[in-house]
Design a protein around this motif. Structure first.
Motif, PDB file in Angstrom:
ATOM      1  N   TYR A 105      11.043 -44.106 -67.754  1.00 54.70           N
ATOM      2  CA  TYR A 105       9.859 -43.792 -68.171  1.00 54.70           C
ATOM      3  C   TYR A 105       8.650 -44.586 -67.546  1.00 54.70           C
ATOM      4  O   TYR A 105       8.971 -45.853 -67.005  1.00 54.70           O
ATOM      5  CB  TYR A 105       9.690 -44.321 -69.624  1.00 54.70           C
ATOM      6  CG  TYR A 105      10.177 -43.457 -70.814  1.00 54.70           C
ATOM      7  CD1 TYR A 105       9.477 -42.375 -71.323  1.00 54.70           C
ATOM      8  CD2 TYR A 105      11.606 -43.409 -70.974  1.00 54.70           C
ATOM      9  CE1 TYR A 105      10.234 -41.729 -72.344  1.00 54.70           C
ATOM     10  CE2 TYR A 105      12.462 -42.826 -71.875  1.00 54.70           C
ATOM     11  CZ  TYR A 105      11.666 -41.805 -72.749  1.00 54.70           C
ATOM     12  OH  TYR A 105      12.381 -41.074 -73.571  1.00 54.70           O
ATOM     13  N   GLU A 106       7.614 -43.961 -67.131  1.00 55.42           N
ATOM     14  CA  GLU A 106       6.701 -44.658 -66.800  1.00 55.42           C
ATOM     15  C   GLU A 106       5.583 -45.541 -67.673  1.00 55.42           C
ATOM     16  O   GLU A 106       5.574 -45.005 -68.719  1.00 55.42           O
ATOM     17  CB  GLU A 106       5.511 -43.883 -65.787  1.00 55.42           C
ATOM     18  CG  GLU A 106       6.174 -42.859 -64.796  1.00 55.42           C
ATOM     19  CD  GLU A 106       5.176 -42.296 -64.088  1.00 55.42           C
ATOM     20  OE1 GLU A 106       3.996 -42.156 -64.480  1.00 55.42           O
ATOM     21  OE2 GLU A 106       5.320 -41.664 -62.661  1.00 55.42           O
ATOM     22  N   LEU A 107       5.448 -46.838 -67.377  1.00 46.94           N
ATOM     23  CA  LEU A 107       4.941 -47.565 -68.364  1.00 46.94           C
ATOM     24  C   LEU A 107       3.330 -47.759 -67.637  1.00 46.94           C
ATOM     25  O   LEU A 107       2.884 -48.393 -66.903  1.00 46.94           O
ATOM     26  CB  LEU A 107       5.410 -49.096 -68.469  1.00 46.94           C
ATOM     27  CG  LEU A 107       4.679 -49.927 -69.263  1.00 46.94           C
ATOM     28  CD1 LEU A 107       4.601 -49.783 -70.613  1.00 46.94           C
ATOM     29  CD2 LEU A 107       5.404 -51.465 -69.051  1.00 46.94           C
ATOM     30  N   ASP A 108       2.400 -47.214 -68.899  1.00 50.87           N
ATOM     31  CA  ASP A 108       1.135 -47.662 -68.732  1.00 50.87           C
ATOM     32  C   ASP A 108       0.735 -49.135 -69.180  1.00 50.87           C
ATOM     33  O   ASP A 108       0.555 -49.258 -70.489  1.00 50.87           O
ATOM     34  CB  ASP A 108       0.103 -46.508 -69.560  1.00 50.87           C
ATOM     35  CG  ASP A 108      -1.355 -46.440 -69.306  1.00 50.87           C
ATOM     36  OD1 ASP A 108      -1.777 -47.883 -69.115  1.00 50.87           O
ATOM     37  OD2 ASP A 108      -1.852 -45.606 -69.148  1.00 50.87           O
ATOM     38  N   THR A 109       0.460 -49.933 -68.459  1.00 49.43           N
ATOM     39  CA  THR A 109       0.397 -51.299 -68.636  1.00 49.43           C
ATOM     40  C   THR A 109      -1.031 -51.535 -69.414  1.00 49.43           C
ATOM     41  O   THR A 109      -1.070 -52.633 -69.741  1.00 49.43           O
ATOM     42  CB  THR A 109       0.564 -52.352 -67.301  1.00 49.43           C
ATOM     43  OG1 THR A 109      -0.505 -52.087 -66.369  1.00 49.43           O
ATOM     44  CG2 THR A 109       1.911 -52.074 -66.812  1.00 49.43           C
ATOM     45  N   ARG A 110      -1.845 -50.422 -69.323  1.00 50.06           N
ATOM     46  CA  ARG A 110      -3.285 -50.704 -70.045  1.00 50.06           C
ATOM     47  C   ARG A 110      -3.145 -50.448 -71.297  1.00 50.06           C
ATOM     48  O   ARG A 110      -3.808 -50.784 -72.389  1.00 50.06           O
ATOM     49  CB  ARG A 110      -4.229 -50.058 -69.169  1.00 50.06           C
ATOM     50  CG  ARG A 110      -5.570 -50.251 -69.780  1.00 50.06           C
ATOM     51  CD  ARG A 110      -6.723 -49.596 -69.085  1.00 50.06           C
ATOM     52  NE  ARG A 110      -6.549 -47.921 -68.811  1.00 50.06           N
ATOM     53  CZ  ARG A 110      -7.106 -47.282 -69.879  1.00 50.06           C
ATOM     54  NH1 ARG A 110      -7.837 -47.631 -70.972  1.00 50.06           N
ATOM     55  NH2 ARG A 110      -6.684 -45.771 -69.569  1.00 50.06           N
ATOM     56  N   LYS A 111      -2.446 -49.036 -71.594  1.00 47.14           N
ATOM     57  CA  LYS A 111      -2.196 -48.550 -72.990  1.00 47.14           C
ATOM     58  C   LYS A 111      -1.061 -48.907 -73.629  1.00 47.14           C
ATOM     59  O   LYS A 111      -1.125 -48.925 -74.956  1.00 47.14           O
ATOM     60  CB  LYS A 111      -2.500 -46.961 -72.875  1.00 47.14           C
ATOM     61  CG  LYS A 111      -3.597 -46.761 -72.336  1.00 47.14           C
ATOM     62  CD  LYS A 111      -3.717 -45.110 -72.347  1.00 47.14           C
ATOM     63  CE  LYS A 111      -5.039 -44.430 -71.755  1.00 47.14           C
ATOM     64  NZ  LYS A 111      -4.929 -43.152 -71.803  1.00 47.14           N
ATOM     65  N   GLY A 112       0.067 -49.402 -72.993  1.00 47.40           N
ATOM     66  CA  GLY A 112       1.047 -49.671 -73.801  1.00 47.40           C
ATOM     67  C   GLY A 112       2.030 -48.391 -74.260  1.00 47.40           C
ATOM     68  O   GLY A 112       2.598 -48.534 -75.239  1.00 47.40           O
ATOM     69  N   THR A 113       1.957 -47.219 -73.282  1.00 50.55           N
ATOM     70  CA  THR A 113       2.528 -46.410 -73.663  1.00 50.55           C
ATOM     71  C   THR A 113       3.620 -45.681 -72.355  1.00 50.55           C
ATOM     72  O   THR A 113       3.387 -46.066 -71.308  1.00 50.55           O
ATOM     73  CB  THR A 113       1.644 -45.017 -73.859  1.00 50.55           C
ATOM     74  OG1 THR A 113       0.710 -44.904 -72.599  1.00 50.55           O
ATOM     75  CG2 THR A 113       0.760 -45.338 -75.320  1.00 50.55           C
ATOM     76  N   LEU A 114       4.473 -44.967 -73.120  1.00 53.87           N
ATOM     77  CA  LEU A 114       5.573 -44.526 -71.810  1.00 53.87           C
ATOM     78  C   LEU A 114       5.531 -43.009 -71.640  1.00 53.87           C
ATOM     79  O   LEU A 114       5.237 -42.004 -72.621  1.00 53.87           O
ATOM     80  CB  LEU A 114       7.113 -44.826 -72.603  1.00 53.87           C
ATOM     81  CG  LEU A 114       7.511 -46.367 -72.865  1.00 53.87           C
ATOM     82  CD1 LEU A 114       8.528 -46.545 -73.663  1.00 53.87           C
ATOM     83  CD2 LEU A 114       7.421 -46.894 -71.602  1.00 53.87           C
ATOM     84  N   THR A 115       5.614 -42.570 -70.475  1.00 52.10           N
ATOM     85  CA  THR A 115       5.771 -41.186 -69.983  1.00 52.10           C
ATOM     86  C   THR A 115       7.022 -41.039 -69.340  1.00 52.10           C
ATOM     87  O   THR A 115       7.207 -41.505 -68.316  1.00 52.10           O
ATOM     88  CB  THR A 115       4.652 -40.776 -69.202  1.00 52.10           C
ATOM     89  OG1 THR A 115       3.275 -41.291 -70.040  1.00 52.10           O
ATOM     90  CG2 THR A 115       4.678 -39.490 -68.685  1.00 52.10           C
TER      91      THR A 115
END
Length: 347
Positions: free
Chosen positions: A209-219
């Motif tokens: 998963y890619e981690l969005d370090t600003r939102k704290g969400t996984l893709t």
């Protein structure tokens, strides 16, 4: 200077300590520590001053001071927990202890006192879903993730306040639902990229998963089987680790009883299967040494610890030795405490 390896034995209520030669990977028995009822998951604070054990039989967290001169453990007492914990970790500051609860379907945060002991009551309890299996914080100490195996088949994405220790809903998305039947169990962060890898218990696979370090969400961007082509027996995925360089990732198979190895693309974080190495029955837990030169796998079904050398050019595992450690080994840690050679060892 040796490294130290700590192994919890659930049905023997103890933690075994081994001195490890970082040049050869050889292990010597060093100490046995009474731990309390049913020690299972282990963790250390980021400064490696304290070791924590989840006592599943006693529904407690046991704290120990780590002696950096000898690797020995000095008990600091226990704290009652909400249920029997299946995973422990600390935040990046070492001020808070996270716990997750499989049967109770929840996660909790406890304060860690200055002396290393676990404080009560909990800062907070958060109800998630049945089969919550692990909990860890991201490198920025802002977001915590709680995977749940099949049944719920969820990953909770939570915000963390490092001043108060409180977890809260993530407005960008609290519940991530992987494809049906996967069952995310444990996970690890890439050491240099914003990528998180989950081992899936029911589907015997690893998801990236890619981690969005600003939102704290996984893709999610990849899913790779942990089993070789053609295997038709029963199997569940268990543990996952990545080397300190981020070049190789490993996951364990319970049923096939093997360690699956993957190479990691240095630009994208994508995985490429390398090999499957036979190991002891029911490899519920394994770890890597601090240098990423050795892999140490516990056989919950055999009561043995198997060690392997990691080829730094290929990622392949070469068997080294197998030690009898005791009944129901569950937790394992390998630490570099910067110590001198121990004065004495157990025979």
């Amino acid at each position: 200077m040796p490294y130290y390896v700590y192994v919890s034995l659930s049905t023997e209520d103890r933690i075994n300590v081994y001195a490890m030669d970082p040049e050869t990977g050889a292990l010597d028995s060093y100490a046995i520590v009474a731990a309390g009822a049913g020690p299972g998951p282990l963790c250390v604070d980021p400064q490696q001053r304290f070791l924590y054990a989840g006592l599943r039989g006693g529904r407690q967290a046991a704290a120990f001071r780590l002696d950096k001169g000898s690797g020995r453990l000095a008990p600091l007492g226990t704290a009652p927990l909400e249920s029997d914990p299946c995973y422990l970790s600390t935040d990046a500051s070492g001020r808070f202890l996270f716990t997750s609860y499989y049967r109770a379907g929840m996660a909790a945060v406890h304060p860690i006192r200055r002396d290393g002991s676990v404080g009560t009551p909990a800062v907070m309890n958060i109800k998630t879903a049945e089969r919550a299996h692990s909990i860890q914080i991201d490198a920025g100490n802002r977001f915590a993730f709680v995977p749940h195996t099949a049944g719920p088949n969820l990953i909770y994405q939570l915000r963390f306040d490092d001043k108060t220790g409180r977890l809260s809903s993530n407005p960008a998305g609290q519940r991530l639902e992987p494809p049906p039947g996967e069952g995310p169990r444990h996970f690890c962060f890439h050491p240099a990229m914003d990528v998180v890898y989950f081992v899936n218990e029911q589907s015997s696979s690893v998801s990236a998963y890619e981690l969005d370090t600003r939102k704290g969400t996984l893709t999610r961007f990849q899913n790779v089987p942990t089993l070789p082509t053609g295997f038709e027996g029963e199997n569940t995925g268990a543990e996952i680790r990545i080397t300190p360089t981020g070049e190789y990732l490993y996951a364990s198979n319970r049923g096939h009883d093997s360690i699956a190895a993957f190479s990691v693309d240095g630009s994208t974080g994508a995985l490429e299967p390398i090999s499957h190495t036979p190991t002891e029955p029911t490899p519920r837990s394994f770890t890597l040494d601090p240098d990423g030169a050795y892999l140490l796998a516990l056989g919950e079904g055999s009561g043995k610890l198997a060690t392997y050398r990691i080829d730094d050019e290929t990622g392949h595992l070469s068997p080294l030795e197998v030690l009898q450690v005791g009944n129901s080994p569950i937790g394992i840690l390998a630490l570099d405490l910067g110590t001198a050679e121990p004065a004495s060892r157990l025979s």
